[in-house]
Write a protein that holds these residues in place. Structure first.
Motif, PDB file in Angstrom:
ATOM      1  N   HIS A 177      -2.089  -7.210  -2.792  1.00 43.56           N
ATOM      2  CA  HIS A 177      -1.652  -6.134  -3.689  1.00 43.56           C
ATOM      3  C   HIS A 177      -1.568  -6.615  -5.148  1.00 43.56           C
ATOM      4  CE1 HIS A 177       0.737  -2.356  -4.440  1.00 43.56           C
ATOM      5  NE2 HIS A 177       1.058  -3.069  -5.514  1.00 43.56           N
ATOM      6  N   GLU A 178      -0.863  -7.710  -5.374  1.00 43.63           N
ATOM      7  CA  GLU A 178      -0.643  -8.146  -6.763  1.00 43.63           C
ATOM      8  C   GLU A 178      -1.917  -8.723  -7.390  1.00 43.63           C
ATOM      9  OE1 GLU A 178       1.886  -6.991  -8.022  1.00 43.63           O
ATOM     10  OE2 GLU A 178       3.058  -6.638  -6.213  1.00 43.63           O
ATOM     11  N   HIS A 181      -4.054  -5.990  -8.582  1.00 42.59           N
ATOM     12  CA  HIS A 181      -3.611  -5.564  -9.919  1.00 42.59           C
ATOM     13  C   HIS A 181      -4.207  -6.475 -11.000  1.00 42.59           C
ATOM     14  CE1 HIS A 181      -0.954  -2.311  -8.933  1.00 42.59           C
ATOM     15  NE2 HIS A 181      -0.002  -3.028  -8.396  1.00 42.59           N
ATOM     16  N   TYR A 231       3.732   5.102  -1.538  1.00 42.52           N
ATOM     17  CA  TYR A 231       3.774   4.339  -2.794  1.00 42.52           C
ATOM     18  C   TYR A 231       2.436   4.403  -3.542  1.00 42.52           C
ATOM     19  CZ  TYR A 231       4.868   0.628  -6.071  1.00 42.52           C
ATOM     20  OH  TYR A 231       5.076  -0.080  -7.217  1.00 42.52           O
ATOM     21  N   GLU A 238      -1.532   1.793  -8.583  1.00 39.66           N
ATOM     22  CA  GLU A 238      -0.907   1.486  -7.288  1.00 39.66           C
ATOM     23  C   GLU A 238      -1.808   1.931  -6.141  1.00 39.66           C
ATOM     24  OE1 GLU A 238       1.337  -0.557  -7.054  1.00 39.66           O
ATOM     25  OE2 GLU A 238       2.070  -0.509  -9.117  1.00 39.66           O
TER      26      GLU A 238
HETATM   27 ZN   LIG Z   1       1.736  -2.516  -7.395  1.00 37.61          ZN
END
Ligand SMILES: [Zn+2]
Length: 276
Positions: A177-178, A181, A231, A238
């Motif tokens: 996830h990070e 990003h 989310y 996201e």
């Molecule tokens: Zn995130």
């Protein structure tokens, strides 16, 4: 003679220009080649065996690439322990190897904007001021498993890194996830569109991911359950990070329920976890 001298001068000038242009990338490429040709330490292999059960089930060429990319990431990116956490090889190897999933088969850089990986023992609390659409500023306190900053930091909770690696099929992986990003932030502020290359790729990416984002919001408005978690509807950034987790952790479900989305991610990540 004069023409020979000017020819030599021009040749020297061309050499200097070439060295200036190609020197640093060449040096980096040679350094990476040297680092990734070192044997992968047995202790690191043991970390993967104990902490990342999915690793052993990957095809041999994927395993090899992950190890090489992890070696480069570990040589280039400092890891910093926060709130009393002491950084160990276990922490570094487990994070770098999972982050390397996002680099498979690509000639992209090694998260060029990333300067440090900060690791907390568990979830961490951040205070920040959020401004709502009416212009009202509120102080927010949030408990996070991870964060990615455009200034070059990824921040992770070690508890959540461990949990993400321990269950490779739950669709949740804070490292993927990070670092997704970070890829997104390579092309400016995170907006759900990483660097894609040709112009037409952006149009299709925006069409497919935009439609999926809208479908998700409608589904949530109807209060219906589905594969992509709530989310992801926060914003397009996201959405990209959450569907990246699903792409690597639940490829069959994602490909079955969202084939166009799976295809865009397959083209972008240049790999097909469905076949692993
Ligand atoms: Zn995130």
């Amino acid at each position: 003679m004069t023409s020979l001298a000017s020819l030599l001068f021009l040749a020297a000038l061309a050499l200097v220009a070439a060295a200036w242009l190609w020197g640093p990338p060449l040096v980096a490429a040679l350094r990476r080649q040297r680092v990734s040709s070192q044997p992968f330490p047995p202790a690191w292999r043991e970390v993967l065996r104990r902490r990342m059960p999915a690793f052993a089930r990957l095809p041999a060429d994927v395993q090899l690439q992950l190890k090489k990319h992890a070696q480069v990431l570990l040589a280039e990116k400092p890891f910093i322990g926060c709130a009393g956490l002491t950084i160990s090889d276990e922490i570094r190897v487990l994070i770098a190897t999972q982050a390397a999933l996002l680099l498979l088969n690509r000639r992209a850089g090694y998260f060029p904007g990333l300067r440090q990986v900060l690791v907390y023992p568990g979830s961490f609390v951040v205070d920040r001021t959020a401004v709502d659409p009416a212009g009202l500023a509120r102080d927010e306190r949030r408990v996070l498993a991870g964060e990615s900053w455009q200034q070059g930091q990824v921040i992770l909770s070690w508890d959540d890194v461990l949990a993400g690696a321990a269950d490779p099929g739950d669709g949740r992986n804070v490292v993927i996830h990070e670092f997704a990003h970070q890829l997104d932030q390579e092309s400016g502020r995170a907006n759900g569109a990483p660097f894609l290359g040709r112009r037409e790729r952006y149009a299709r990416w925006a069409a497919v991911l935009g439609a999926e984002f809208e479908t998700l919001r409608q589904r949530l408005a109807r209060d219906e359950a589905g594969l992509i978690e709530r989310y992801a509807a926060t914003d397009p950034a996201e959405f990209f990070a959450v569907v990246s987790e699903l792409f690597f952790e639940q490829p069959a479900a994602l490909a079955a329920g969202h084939p166009a989305l799976y295809e865009e991610l397959r083209l972008y990540y240049r790999c097909d976890p469905l076949g692993w």
